[in-house]
Design an enzyme around this catalytic site. Structure first.
Site, short mmCIF file in Angstrom:
data_model
loop_
_atom_site.label_atom_id
_atom_site.label_comp_id
_atom_site.label_asym_id
_atom_site.label_seq_id
_atom_site.Cartn_x
_atom_site.Cartn_y
_atom_site.Cartn_z
CD GLN A 95 -1.00 -0.29 3.77
OE1 GLN A 95 -1.09 0.63 4.56
NE2 GLN A 95 -1.67 -1.41 3.91
CG HIS A 97 -0.57 5.64 3.77
ND1 HIS A 97 -1.73 4.91 3.79
CD2 HIS A 97 0.30 4.95 4.52
CE1 HIS A 97 -1.56 3.84 4.54
NE2 HIS A 97 -0.32 3.83 5.00
CD GLU A 114 1.83 4.08 7.78
OE1 GLU A 114 0.63 4.38 7.95
OE2 GLU A 114 2.17 2.98 7.30
CG HIS A 171 4.07 1.24 3.63
ND1 HIS A 171 3.65 2.42 3.06
CD2 HIS A 171 3.11 0.90 4.52
CE1 HIS A 171 2.51 2.78 3.61
NE2 HIS A 171 2.14 1.87 4.50
NE ARG A 191 -6.74 -2.88 1.27
CZ ARG A 191 -8.03 -2.68 1.39
NH1 ARG A 191 -8.86 -2.90 0.39
NH2 ARG A 191 -8.52 -2.28 2.52
ZN ZN Z 1 0.50 2.10 5.86
#
Ligand code: ZN
Length: 311
Positions: A95, A97, A114, A171, A191
Site C-alpha cells: 500500500q 498513503h 506514519e 510499503h 492498496r
Molecule cells: Zn500504511
C-alpha cells in the site's frame, strides 16, 4: 483541567489480523482476526472514549472540539495524530498513503505519514519499504504485470527496529510482525496489491491502483537515517526516534523513577513493554494515555519501555 486522559481503545478486525493483541497485551479483542488497536485516536472511524475522570464518556474528538485548552489551544480541524498497535498474523496489503494535498483534494482527509517501532517479529519476518523502479513507466509496467517480487524492496526485521514512512512510500507490514505505529490521523490507504487474497465470500478487497500510481514517489529514496543514539537519563535512557513535519517520537527505557517534562500541546504516551506506574497509576504493556498541555511533567516508575509521540 484533567491533566491526563485515559481512554478505551478501538479494535479493528482485519483479514490479516490475529490474537496477539489479547495474548501480549490482554486486550479484550472481538475475534482472533483482530489486526489493529486504535489506542489513542480521535478519528471518526475509531474515536476513543475517555474511560475515567472529569471527561468520562466523552469522545476524544469532542474534547478536541470543546476543550481545546487541553491541547494547548492548538489549531486545526481535527486532532492531528493517531497511535495504533498492529498485529500482522498475515501479510498486510502492499500500500501507499497520499500526502495532505492529494488527500485533501481527493478524500477530504489529512494525508498519512506514519512511523513504526517493531515490538515483536517472528523468525524470518520481513518488511516491504520502497521499490526498485527508476521511472513511473517502470513502476506501472511492474504493477500491470503483477511483478511484485522484483519491484518491491523487502528485507528482514527484528524487534526494536524503527522506520519512518513518508507519504508516497510503497510499503507493507508482513506476517509475524507486532508494531507500534504513530501516524497522522487519517484512514486513507491506497492498496496496490493484496496477494489476490479473498475473504470468506470469495471476494478480493478493493484495490486503488490508479491512486497508488499517482501518489507513489519515483524513484524510491530510502529514509533510513543514522543509527539512533540513546542518551542517559535518570534511571534509564531516552532515544529520539524521529522528527517529521507531523510528529516526533521518543523512546524511554526505564529501570526506576524518571520525570518526563512536557512543554508540548500534548504527549501521547504508550507503555509498550514491562510495567510500573505513571503518576502513581499502575500501567503495563498496552497502557496508553494523553498527557495534556497543562501537565508540565509526569513521573514514570517501573521497568518498562515507553513511547512518547507528540507533534
Ligand atoms: Zn500504511
Amino acid at each position: 483541567m484533567s491533566g491526563i486522559l485515559w481512554m478505551d481503545p478501538v479494535f479493528k478486525e482485519m483479514i490479516w489480523g490475529g490474537s496477539k493483541l489479547k495474548e501480549v497485551y490482554g486486550y479484550n479483542i472481538p475475534s482472533d482476526k483482530t489486526g489493529e488497536c486504535w489506542a489513542l485516536s480521535a478519528h471518526k472511524n475509531g474515536d476513543c472514549v475517555i474511560s475515567e475522570g472529569e471527561f468520562v464518556g466523552k469522545k476524544l474528538s469532542e474534547l478536541w472540539n470543546d476543550h481545546r485548552e487541553l491541547f494547548g489551544n492548538l489549531e486545526g480541524d481535527q486532532f492531528p495524530l493517531l497511535v495504533k498497535i498492529i498485529d500482522a498474523n498475515n501479510d498486510l496489503s502492499v500500500q501507499v498513503h497520499p500526502d495532505d494535498e492529494y488527500a485533501k483534494e481527493h478524500e477530504n482527509s489529512l494525508g498519512k505519514e506514519e512511523c513504526w517501532y517493531v515490538l515483536g517479529a517472528d523468525e524470518g519476518t520481513k518488511m516491504v519499504m520502497g521499490h526498485h523502479a527508476k521511472t513511473k513507466e517502470e513502476l506501472v509496467e511492474a504493477i500491470e504485470n503483477d511483478n511484485y517480487d522484483s519491484l518491491l524492496n523487502a528485507f528482514p526485521v527484528k524487534e526494536g527496529d524503527f522506520f519512518t514512512i513518508p507519504t508516497g512510500t510503497i510499503h507493507a507490514i508482513c506476517s509475524g510482525s507486532l508494531i507500534y505505529e504513530a501516524q497522522q490521523s487519517s484512514d486513507i490507504t491506497y492498496r496496490v496489491y493484496d496477494y489476490h487474497r479473498v475473504d470468506d465470500k470469495g471476494n478480493e478487497r478493493e484495490l486503488h491502483v490508479r491512486q497508488s500510481i499517482d501518489v507513489t514517489n519515483v524513484p524510491y529514496v530510502s529514509t533510513a537515517g543514522d543509527d539512533l543514539k540513546a542518551e542517559s537519563i535518570e534511571n534509564g535512557t531516552k532515544t529520539h526516534m524521529t522528527t517529521t513535519k507531523y510528529f516526533q517520537v521518543d523512546k524511554y527505557d526505564l529501570t526506576g523513577v524518571t520525570t518526563v517534562k512536557n512543554d508540548m500541546p500534548f504527549m501521547m504516551v504508550s507503555v509498550v513493554s514491562g510495567e510500573g506506574t505513571l503518576e502513581g497509576k499502575a500501567v503495563k504493556a498496552g497502557s496508553h494515555c494523553i498527557v495534556c498541555a497543562d501537565k508540565k511533567e509526569f513521573v514514570l516508575d517501573g521497568t518498562m519501555t515507553v513511547m512518547v509521540c507528540t507533534i
